[in-house]
Motif scaffolding. Sequence first.
Motif, PDB file in Angstrom:
ATOM      1  N   TYR A 141       0.837  -1.202   0.000  1.00 44.72           N
ATOM      2  CA  TYR A 141       0.000   0.000   0.000  1.00 44.72           C
ATOM      3  C   TYR A 141       0.874   1.255   0.000  1.00 44.72           C
ATOM      4  CZ  TYR A 141      -2.341   3.859   2.398  1.00 44.72           C
ATOM      5  OH  TYR A 141      -2.782   5.098   2.769  1.00 44.72           O
ATOM      6  N   LYS A 142       1.859   1.311   0.892  1.00 39.30           N
ATOM      7  CA  LYS A 142       2.717   2.494   0.980  1.00 39.30           C
ATOM      8  C   LYS A 142       3.579   2.667  -0.270  1.00 39.30           C
ATOM      9  CE  LYS A 142       2.679   4.958   4.420  1.00 39.30           C
ATOM     10  NZ  LYS A 142       1.949   6.209   4.423  1.00 39.30           N
ATOM     11  N   THR A 143       3.968   1.565  -0.906  1.00 33.42           N
ATOM     12  CA  THR A 143       4.829   1.632  -2.083  1.00 33.42           C
ATOM     13  C   THR A 143       4.048   1.952  -3.348  1.00 33.42           C
ATOM     14  OG1 THR A 143       6.258  -0.027  -1.076  1.00 33.42           O
ATOM     15  CG2 THR A 143       6.523   0.340  -3.430  1.00 33.42           C
ATOM     16  N   ASN A 144       2.896   1.285  -3.556  1.00 30.39           N
ATOM     17  CA  ASN A 144       2.194   1.394  -4.836  1.00 30.39           C
ATOM     18  C   ASN A 144       0.855   2.125  -4.791  1.00 30.39           C
ATOM     19  OD1 ASN A 144       4.223  -0.173  -6.084  1.00 30.39           O
ATOM     20  ND2 ASN A 144       3.255  -2.024  -5.310  1.00 30.39           N
ATOM     21  N   TYR A 145       0.232   2.224  -3.622  1.00 33.11           N
ATOM     22  CA  TYR A 145      -1.119   2.774  -3.548  1.00 33.11           C
ATOM     23  C   TYR A 145      -1.256   3.877  -2.497  1.00 33.11           C
ATOM     24  CZ  TYR A 145      -2.107  -1.521  -6.090  1.00 33.11           C
ATOM     25  OH  TYR A 145      -2.106  -2.528  -7.004  1.00 33.11           O
ATOM     26  N   ALA A 146      -0.191   4.587  -2.210  1.00 31.05           N
ATOM     27  CA  ALA A 146      -0.210   5.600  -1.150  1.00 31.05           C
ATOM     28  C   ALA A 146      -1.220   6.710  -1.412  1.00 31.05           C
ATOM     29  CB  ALA A 146       1.183   6.189  -0.961  1.00 31.05           C
ATOM     30  N   ASN A 147      -1.573   6.942  -2.681  1.00 29.14           N
ATOM     31  CA  ASN A 147      -2.538   8.002  -2.985  1.00 29.14           C
ATOM     32  C   ASN A 147      -3.989   7.502  -2.948  1.00 29.14           C
ATOM     33  OD1 ASN A 147      -2.075   6.453  -5.255  1.00 29.14           O
ATOM     34  ND2 ASN A 147      -2.447   8.111  -6.687  1.00 29.14           N
ATOM     35  N   CYS A 148      -4.195   6.239  -2.594  1.00 28.76           N
ATOM     36  CA  CYS A 148      -5.546   5.676  -2.487  1.00 28.76           C
ATOM     37  C   CYS A 148      -6.055   5.792  -1.050  1.00 28.76           C
ATOM     38  CB  CYS A 148      -5.550   4.206  -2.893  1.00 28.76           C
ATOM     39  SG  CYS A 148      -5.152   3.942  -4.620  1.00 28.76           S
ATOM     40  N   GLU A 149      -7.378   5.800  -0.903  1.00 25.37           N
ATOM     41  CA  GLU A 149      -7.991   5.823   0.418  1.00 25.37           C
ATOM     42  C   GLU A 149      -7.958   4.425   1.033  1.00 25.37           C
ATOM     43  OE1 GLU A 149     -11.825   7.759   0.773  1.00 25.37           O
ATOM     44  OE2 GLU A 149     -11.450   8.736  -1.146  1.00 25.37           O
ATOM     45  N   THR A 150      -8.015   4.373   2.347  1.00 21.53           N
ATOM     46  CA  THR A 150      -8.096   3.101   3.059  1.00 21.53           C
ATOM     47  C   THR A 150      -9.409   3.045   3.821  1.00 21.53           C
ATOM     48  OG1 THR A 150      -6.966   3.982   4.994  1.00 21.53           O
ATOM     49  CG2 THR A 150      -5.594   2.934   3.318  1.00 21.53           C
ATOM     50  N   ILE A 151      -9.792   1.834   4.197  1.00 24.49           N
ATOM     51  CA  ILE A 151     -10.990   1.644   5.018  1.00 24.49           C
ATOM     52  C   ILE A 151     -10.580   1.849   6.472  1.00 24.49           C
ATOM     53  CG2 ILE A 151     -12.805   0.036   5.695  1.00 24.49           C
ATOM     54  CD1 ILE A 151     -12.939   0.909   2.745  1.00 24.49           C
ATOM     55  N   LYS A 152     -11.252   2.778   7.144  1.00 29.02           N
ATOM     56  CA  LYS A 152     -10.926   3.118   8.524  1.00 29.02           C
ATOM     57  C   LYS A 152     -10.988   1.877   9.414  1.00 29.02           C
ATOM     58  CE  LYS A 152     -12.319   6.222  12.200  1.00 29.02           C
ATOM     59  NZ  LYS A 152     -13.265   7.254  12.616  1.00 29.02           N
ATOM     60  N   GLY A 153      -9.941   1.679  10.187  1.00 30.25           N
ATOM     61  CA  GLY A 153      -9.900   0.572  11.137  1.00 30.25           C
ATOM     62  C   GLY A 153      -9.633  -0.787  10.517  1.00 30.25           C
ATOM     63  N   SER A 154      -9.183  -0.839   9.249  1.00 32.41           N
ATOM     64  CA  SER A 154      -9.011  -2.126   8.571  1.00 32.41           C
ATOM     65  C   SER A 154      -7.600  -2.700   8.696  1.00 32.41           C
ATOM     66  CB  SER A 154      -9.368  -2.000   7.090  1.00 32.41           C
ATOM     67  OG  SER A 154      -8.430  -1.183   6.417  1.00 32.41           O
ATOM     68  N   TYR A 155      -6.671  -1.973   9.310  1.00 25.28           N
ATOM     69  CA  TYR A 155      -5.308  -2.498   9.437  1.00 25.28           C
ATOM     70  C   TYR A 155      -5.293  -3.697  10.375  1.00 25.28           C
ATOM     71  CZ  TYR A 155      -0.368  -2.962  10.414  1.00 25.28           C
ATOM     72  OH  TYR A 155       0.892  -3.463  10.543  1.00 25.28           O
ATOM     73  N   ASN A 156      -4.667  -4.773   9.919  1.00 31.05           N
ATOM     74  CA  ASN A 156      -4.552  -5.992  10.713  1.00 31.05           C
ATOM     75  C   ASN A 156      -3.080  -6.147  11.092  1.00 31.05           C
ATOM     76  OD1 ASN A 156      -4.266  -8.626  11.657  1.00 31.05           O
ATOM     77  ND2 ASN A 156      -5.844  -9.418  10.279  1.00 31.05           N
ATOM     78  N   ALA A 157      -2.752  -5.901  12.353  1.00 29.14           N
ATOM     79  CA  ALA A 157      -1.365  -5.944  12.806  1.00 29.14           C
ATOM     80  C   ALA A 157      -0.785  -7.351  12.741  1.00 29.14           C
ATOM     81  CB  ALA A 157      -1.265  -5.403  14.231  1.00 29.14           C
ATOM     82  N   GLU A 158      -1.636  -8.355  12.881  1.00 33.27           N
ATOM     83  CA  GLU A 158      -1.170  -9.737  12.867  1.00 33.27           C
ATOM     84  C   GLU A 158      -0.673 -10.152  11.478  1.00 33.27           C
ATOM     85  OE1 GLU A 158      -3.492 -13.763  13.616  1.00 33.27           O
ATOM     86  OE2 GLU A 158      -3.426 -12.479  15.414  1.00 33.27           O
ATOM     87  N   THR A 159      -1.439  -9.790  10.445  1.00 31.73           N
ATOM     88  CA  THR A 159      -1.058 -10.164   9.072  1.00 31.73           C
ATOM     89  C   THR A 159      -0.372  -9.013   8.325  1.00 31.73           C
ATOM     90  OG1 THR A 159      -3.217  -9.489   8.215  1.00 31.73           O
ATOM     91  CG2 THR A 159      -2.956 -11.798   8.871  1.00 31.73           C
ATOM     92  N   LYS A 160      -0.339  -7.833   8.962  1.00 26.63           N
ATOM     93  CA  LYS A 160       0.253  -6.623   8.375  1.00 26.63           C
ATOM     94  C   LYS A 160      -0.398  -6.276   7.033  1.00 26.63           C
ATOM     95  CE  LYS A 160       4.466  -7.020  10.895  1.00 26.63           C
ATOM     96  NZ  LYS A 160       5.803  -7.485  10.973  1.00 26.63           N
ATOM     97  N   THR A 161      -1.735  -6.323   7.026  1.00 27.62           N
ATOM     98  CA  THR A 161      -2.489  -5.984   5.821  1.00 27.62           C
ATOM     99  C   THR A 161      -3.451  -4.838   6.125  1.00 27.62           C
ATOM    100  OG1 THR A 161      -4.172  -7.638   6.333  1.00 27.62           O
ATOM    101  CG2 THR A 161      -2.388  -8.314   4.850  1.00 27.62           C
ATOM    102  N   ILE A 162      -3.923  -4.196   5.063  1.00 29.00           N
ATOM    103  CA  ILE A 162      -4.872  -3.098   5.181  1.00 29.00           C
ATOM    104  C   ILE A 162      -5.819  -3.156   3.995  1.00 29.00           C
ATOM    105  CG2 ILE A 162      -3.413  -1.427   3.967  1.00 29.00           C
ATOM    106  CD1 ILE A 162      -4.407   0.646   6.093  1.00 29.00           C
ATOM    107  N   LYS A 163      -7.064  -2.724   4.187  1.00 36.07           N
ATOM    108  CA  LYS A 163      -8.035  -2.697   3.090  1.00 36.07           C
ATOM    109  C   LYS A 163      -7.934  -1.338   2.403  1.00 36.07           C
ATOM    110  CE  LYS A 163     -11.149  -6.081   5.000  1.00 36.07           C
ATOM    111  NZ  LYS A 163     -12.478  -6.366   5.521  1.00 36.07           N
ATOM    112  N   VAL A 164      -7.730  -1.383   1.084  1.00 28.10           N
ATOM    113  CA  VAL A 164      -7.486  -0.181   0.295  1.00 28.10           C
ATOM    114  C   VAL A 164      -8.555  -0.055  -0.781  1.00 28.10           C
ATOM    115  CG1 VAL A 164      -5.799   0.995  -1.176  1.00 28.10           C
ATOM    116  CG2 VAL A 164      -5.014  -0.457   0.681  1.00 28.10           C
ATOM    117  N   VAL A 165      -9.043   1.170  -0.999  1.00 26.42           N
ATOM    118  CA  VAL A 165     -10.001   1.466  -2.065  1.00 26.42           C
ATOM    119  C   VAL A 165      -9.189   1.743  -3.322  1.00 26.42           C
ATOM    120  CG1 VAL A 165     -11.822   3.000  -2.857  1.00 26.42           C
ATOM    121  CG2 VAL A 165     -11.623   2.454  -0.422  1.00 26.42           C
ATOM    122  N   ILE A 166      -9.297   0.831  -4.306  1.00 21.65           N
ATOM    123  CA  ILE A 166      -8.513   0.942  -5.532  1.00 21.65           C
ATOM    124  C   ILE A 166      -9.439   1.226  -6.702  1.00 21.65           C
ATOM    125  CG2 ILE A 166      -6.935  -0.271  -7.081  1.00 21.65           C
ATOM    126  CD1 ILE A 166      -6.020  -1.881  -4.638  1.00 21.65           C
TER     127      ILE A 166
END
Length: 107
Positions: A58-83
């Motif tokens: 996300y930070k490398t390729n989609y930093a200009n996209c919005e994310t879903i609030k509260g969707s970061y998963n610290a265990e899997t290190k993933t985030i939901k991104v609006v693409i």
Amino acid sequence: MAKITSSCKICGKPFVDGEIRGDIDICRDCYRAQKEQKAIETIYRNGNEIEEIYYREYKTNYANCETIKGSYNAETKTIKVVIPRDPAKLLNPLEAIDWLEAHTKKW
């Protein structure tokens, strides 16, 4: 003023009337879930996708996209991104031109 307890019309859980606002007959959790569902429907209706990707991607390729609030998963290190489905909305103008040249037939 006395607090009046009602039952949620969706899940049946008891809650205090007017807890959210006005005369809504659903609990706070169901209200929040309905609001999130409407937001997701709007995202899809506007021609976007929601993908769960690694935070680093996300930070490398989609930093200009919005994310879903509260969707970061610290265990899997993933985030939901609006693409956006339209790559021109995803890329800056110079990258969009390069992408279009690479993905269109040359006559």
